[in-house]
Design an enzyme around this catalytic site. Structure first.
Site, PDB file in Angstrom:
ATOM      1  N   GLU A 125      -5.021  -2.409  12.862  1.00 20.56           N
ATOM      2  CA  GLU A 125      -4.975  -3.538  11.701  1.00 20.56           C
ATOM      3  C   GLU A 125      -6.050  -4.598  11.451  1.00 20.56           C
ATOM      4  O   GLU A 125      -6.403  -5.013  10.422  1.00 20.56           O
ATOM      5  CB  GLU A 125      -3.486  -4.011  11.594  1.00 20.56           C
ATOM      6  CG  GLU A 125      -2.410  -2.968  11.729  1.00 20.56           C
ATOM      7  CD  GLU A 125      -2.519  -1.710  10.869  1.00 20.56           C
ATOM      8  OE1 GLU A 125      -3.012  -1.796   9.494  1.00 20.56           O
ATOM      9  OE2 GLU A 125      -2.134  -0.518  10.876  1.00 20.56           O
ATOM     10  N   GLY A 173       3.326   2.817  10.639  1.00 20.99           N
ATOM     11  CA  GLY A 173       3.010   2.073  11.810  1.00 20.99           C
ATOM     12  C   GLY A 173       2.900   0.497  11.642  1.00 20.99           C
ATOM     13  O   GLY A 173       3.521  -0.579  12.164  1.00 20.99           O
ATOM     14  N   ALA A 174       1.820   0.210  10.576  1.00 16.17           N
ATOM     15  CA  ALA A 174       1.574  -1.371  10.331  1.00 16.17           C
ATOM     16  C   ALA A 174       0.766  -1.331   9.195  1.00 16.17           C
ATOM     17  O   ALA A 174       0.237  -0.167   8.486  1.00 16.17           O
ATOM     18  CB  ALA A 174       0.840  -1.894  11.474  1.00 16.17           C
ATOM     19  N   MET A 175       0.612  -2.759   8.730  1.00 13.79           N
ATOM     20  CA  MET A 175      -0.134  -2.739   7.236  1.00 13.79           C
ATOM     21  C   MET A 175      -1.039  -3.985   7.427  1.00 13.79           C
ATOM     22  O   MET A 175      -0.710  -5.150   7.782  1.00 13.79           O
ATOM     23  CB  MET A 175       0.844  -2.992   6.303  1.00 13.79           C
ATOM     24  CG  MET A 175       0.363  -3.192   4.919  1.00 13.79           C
ATOM     25  SD  MET A 175      -0.731  -1.710   4.520  1.00 13.79           S
ATOM     26  CE  MET A 175      -2.179  -2.447   3.288  1.00 13.79           C
ATOM     27  N   GLU A 176      -2.182  -3.753   6.785  1.00 11.15           N
ATOM     28  CA  GLU A 176      -3.260  -4.827   7.219  1.00 11.15           C
ATOM     29  C   GLU A 176      -3.537  -5.902   6.078  1.00 11.15           C
ATOM     30  O   GLU A 176      -4.592  -6.415   5.978  1.00 11.15           O
ATOM     31  CB  GLU A 176      -4.683  -3.794   7.251  1.00 11.15           C
ATOM     32  CG  GLU A 176      -5.022  -3.494   5.815  1.00 11.15           C
ATOM     33  CD  GLU A 176      -4.768  -1.884   5.694  1.00 11.15           C
ATOM     34  OE1 GLU A 176      -3.730  -1.426   6.447  1.00 11.15           O
ATOM     35  OE2 GLU A 176      -5.467  -1.117   4.831  1.00 11.15           O
ATOM     36  N   GLU A 226       0.934  -1.206  -0.078  1.00 10.02           N
ATOM     37  CA  GLU A 226      -0.090  -0.072   0.053  1.00 10.02           C
ATOM     38  C   GLU A 226       0.959   1.293  -0.010  1.00 10.02           C
ATOM     39  O   GLU A 226       1.882   1.422   0.733  1.00 10.02           O
ATOM     40  CB  GLU A 226      -0.823  -0.147   1.209  1.00 10.02           C
ATOM     41  CG  GLU A 226      -2.019   1.229   1.128  1.00 10.02           C
ATOM     42  CD  GLU A 226      -2.970   1.172   2.368  1.00 10.02           C
ATOM     43  OE1 GLU A 226      -2.623   0.656   3.447  1.00 10.02           O
ATOM     44  OE2 GLU A 226      -3.529   2.129   2.410  1.00 10.02           O
TER      45      GLU A 226
END
Ligand code: ARG
Ligand code: ZN
Length: 857
Positions: A294, A257-260, A118
């Protein structure tokens, strides 16, 4: 070229299935991609198919097993001429993951391979229509040296595996059609904490949190947070998990931060790893929030995704609201609300009032990575929260149920969401939709008048002009209000008024005396309130309002009003003196109120940030704000020394735990230290050193060190050195060590940052490290705004050096310089100079170019 929202057209082709084969290596990975393509009956026919690429080398392409005569490169994209209805394309690409410092696509991090797709990273792996409205079912075969990559992970379920010699392979299938941005793969030497969760309908889901060997004992909180998220989403939104496996992987090099990614969330280690010795209470909360965020994307993002990137807030605004409500339910709701409002005001309000202002659904962009903003995320969440406030929880749930039901499996739009809420709740949101198209923080002017036995509330709104939007139309603004009887301290009950015109009048009867107004309770609308309110009323509300948020607000308003008056000179010496007396009185009642939880007390004791004070003024002298704020701290520290110390003594020595009581104790302790640092630095240094030495947790230790870092004392040097030695090798804690010094109130902070740039542990390759030094610095007004412009030059130099390495991260430093219009003339010129120097660079990324151009305006 700018991409316009109004230009959307559906893609001419469907790609129902995709098969990928990865031959994995750190320096060389070969990717074979087979696409089944067919014409999209709902789109205009096209003689070609455009497959996006970014820095890709095409090794080969075949069509239906044979030569593919009609293909050509168009810039980075591959364009293939196709006749007939359906075809199979096979494309081979070759990548060097170790050479990928942008951390988009497939890259190497600490000897492992991972992906970030993304928004537009998939096109750095293979040629593909890399847009969120092309949904495919993925089958992926991964193979590689077993010794180097013992663990092979991808989306969905592992369906097969095997090995030959030193090479092993795994095949993964994701049954849920998804856009390319949700693709993920991980290969590396990892270990897992494993657990399980049984869903409401009885599906047993295997849960894994994957980390590097040695980090396993810091994953418990992440796992517990995941299980709580899964349960909460079932109970609160009726959403169940839809696969038999859920994997989380922690990586240390990560842009965000993070990825889903479907079934395979990839996280910055910062939002996974925690134990009491290395993580603060804030870190624990951050982990719970991001794990929730997430996970919640599985429905708000994955099952229903976005039609195009202009709709980003459809998934991000809604998911932020969901993670906020989750954290509110897991801990103290009012404290969480205050924290969220602080972020909104500290980051989003300045965005909304600056050159980069954009609506939560933007109309155009050059580089979508620049639009992962506080506006899309946090204001987006506020806009949906307002709908929930107006509908009430139960009715709102009918709206979200309808949304999930109606659009499951689709790539949807913000309009689809609003329409679902409208149909599900029965509300008319015609005018409310303006919140999606108009940028800028509305200002609401508030006046309360009293005649006879009635109180008249006069409200009017204005929405400031923003780039490209000179004139605004009024928006519905839901304000929770309560009126307090001055004598009894009682109120007549909270009411919701909605201001949907330029101005409106609301009358409340039954008040023989003018009541005290409490407005925008719980921050029911993301607006700024302008009113002439007496300090007496604020002192009253700070002590008595039954809405904790409103109490916090009254304290902030008391201090902000004073500080703005002192900085601008609107308050003369005598006025300043009485104001400080009133603030001290309110602060005293906060310290001594034994009905208050310490966690909440800490919020009430906190001073408004320099950035928030600056935001209240049209043009700012950052040096003056800093000086007046420190002076107020010192004054309160003096006046309330005995109260502060009594508070410290009361809470000190509590055994470590993560319950609200112990967290509250830690919060107020460090606050007391910071007031003492302003009023009695020598004593504060002694107390902070004591706290540092005797703490058994990172919150107390970091709090003490933060206070010491701002002081000129021998303890400063000692404890900073001790901290470094103690945690050498622990990247996340060394990040704190950099950040503490870069954000300190020490007069030489800017020199410290310059020196730390040359520290052997500093590297431009790791985004966490870059942010720990330079984001902390750019957010430290007293250092960044050095009058000679040195801070601006340092940020400009950083951007120029970082841009070729990691454009996404480099571009994030531009907004700090972009605030020049709101800074006093001398510095404003220096900020512009720094921006112009960046703009003049011979080769800039699209990310940085767009931000610089917009910022210069
Ligand atoms: N969707 C992710 C989240 O909200 C953010 C990923 C953005 N990544 C990027 N490179 N822009 O958690
Ligand atoms: Zn998100």
């Amino acid at each position: 070229p700018e991409i316009q929202r109004s230009d959307y057209t559906p893609f001419a082709w469907l790609i129902p299935t995709i098969r990928m084969e990865f031959d994995l290596g750190l320096d060389k990975t070969r990717v074979v991609t087979r696409l089944d393509v067919e014409r999209n009956p709902d789109a205009d026919a096209s003689p070609t198919i455009r497959l996006n690429g970014d820095s890709l080398e095409l090794v080969s392409i075949t069509c239906d097993g044979g030569d593919c005569a009609g293909h050509m490169m168009d810039g980075d994209d591959l364009v293939v001429t196709l006749e007939g209805e359906r075809h199979t394309l096979e494309i081979v690409t070759e990548l060097d993951p170790s050479d990928n410092s942008q951390l988009m696509g497939l890259y190497a991090s600490n000897g492992m391979l991972c992906t970030q797709c993304e928004a537009e990273g998939f096109r750095r792996i293979t040629f593909f229509p890399d847009r969120p409205d092309v949904l495919s079912t993925y089958t992926v075969r991964m193979s590689g040296p077993k010794a180097q990559f013992p663990v092979l992970l991808c989306n969905g379920n592992r369906t097969d595996a095997g090995e030959e010699g030193g090479t092993h392979w795994a095949e993964w299938q994701d049954p849920w059609p998804k856009p390319s941005y949700l693709f993920a793969l991980v290969a590396g030497d990892l270990v897992a904490r494993t657990d399980s969760f049984t869903t409401a309908s009885g599906r047993k889901v295997e849960l894994n949190v994957w980390v590097r060997d040695g980090d396993l004992d810091r994953t418990e909180h992440a796992m517990e947070s995941l299980k709580r998220s899964m349960k909460w989403d079932e109970e609160t939104f009726g959403r169940e998990y839809d696969l038999d496996l859920f994997n989380i992987v922690a990586v240390s090099d990560f842009n965000m931060g993070a990825m889903e990614n479907k079934g395979l969330n990839i996280f910055n280690t910062k939002y996974v790893l925690a134990d009491p010795d290395t993580a603060t209470d804030g870190d624990y909360d951050g982990i719970e929030g991001v794990i929730g965020h997430e996970y919640f994307h599985n429905w708000s993002g994955n099952r229903i995704t976005c039609r195009d990137w202009f709709q980003l807030s459809l998934k991000e605004g809604f998911t932020v609201l969901r993670d906020q409500l989750f954290s509110q339910d897991m801990g103290s709701a009012p404290v969480k609300r205050i924290e969220d409002v602080r972020v909104l005001r500290g980051v989003q309000f300045p965005e909304d009032s600056g050159p980069l202002a954009h609506p939560i659904r933007p109309d155009s962009y050059r580089e979508i990575s620049n639009f992962y903003t506080a506006t899309i995320y946090n204001k987006g969440a506020e806009v949906i929260r307002m709908m929930r406030t107006m509908a009430g929880e139960e009715r709102f749930r009918r709206g979200t149920d309808l949304y999930f039901d109606r659009h499951d499996g689709e790539a949807a739009t913000c309009e689809d969401f609003v329409k679902s809420i409208e149909d599900g709740t029965g509300m008319d949101l015609t005018q409310f939709r303006r919140w999606y198209s108009q940028a800028g923080t509305p200002k609401v002017r508030v006046d309360l008048e009293h005649t006879g036995n009635s109180a008249t509330l006069k409200l009017s709104q204005t929405i400031p002009a923003t780039p490209g939007q000179p004139n605004k139309k009024p928006m519905p603004i839901p304000l929770k209000v309560a009126l307090f009887d001055r004598q009894s301290g009682e109120n007549t009950g909270e009411e919701l008024v909605v201001l949907d015109q330029d101005s409106a009048i609301f009358t409340f009867d039954g008040f023989l005396q003018k009541p005290v107004l409490s407005i925008n309770r719980t921050f029911s609308a993301p607006v700024s309130i302008e009113r002439d309110v007496s300090r007496d009323d604020l002192v009253f509300l700070a002590a008595q309002d039954d809405d904790p948020f409103a109490r916090y607000e009254a304290m902030q308003e008391l201090m902000t009003g004073y500080l703005v008056g002192a900085v601008t000179g609107d308050l003369d010496d005598a006025g300043c003196k009485t104001a400080r007396g009133d603030i001290a009185q309110a602060m005293k009642s906060v310290i001594e109120d034994d009905r208050l939880e310490d966690l909440m007390r800490g919020e009430l004791m906190s001073m408004p940030s320099q950035a928030y004070i600056a935001e209240q003024m049209l043009v700012v002298d950052p040096g003056r704000i800093h000086a007046e704020r420190e002076a107020l701290k010192a004054d309160l520290g003096d006046r309330l020394a005995s109260q502060f110390h009594a508070l410290y003594d009361r809470v000190e020595g509590l055994p470590f735990s993560l319950d609200a009581h112990a967290k509250g104790a830690r919060k107020v302790k460090t606050l007391v230290l910071s007031y003492a640092a302003a009023s009695d630095p020598a004593k504060a240094a002694e107390l902070a050193a004591y706290q540092y030495d005797h703490s058994d947790n990172m919150t107390d230790r970091q709090g003490a060190l933060m206070v010491l870092a701002g002081l000129d004392s021998p303890e400063r040097t000692d404890k900073l050195q001790d901290f470094y030695n103690r945690y050498a090798g622990n990247a996340l804690v060394i990040d704190k060590w950099f950040a503490l010094q870069a954000s300190s109130l020490h007069p030489d902070a800017i020199d410290h940052v310059k020196a730390l740039r040359g520290h052997p542990d500093f590297t431009l390759k790791n985004p966490n490290r870059v942010r720990s030094l330079y984001m902390a610095f750019a957010a430290n007004p007293s250092a960044f705004h050095a009058a000679d412009g040195e801070g601006y030059d340092m940020i400009a130099d950083l951007v120029l050096e970082l841009d070729p390495i990691n454009a996404q991260t480099a571009a994030r430093f531009i907004p700090s310089l972009g605030r020049w219009r709101r800074i006093e003339e001398g510095r404003a010129k220096l900020m512009r100079d720094a921006l112009e120097r960046v703009a003049a660079a011979p080769k800039l990324s699209r990310d940085t170019f767009e931000q610089v151009t917009r910022s210069l305006g």
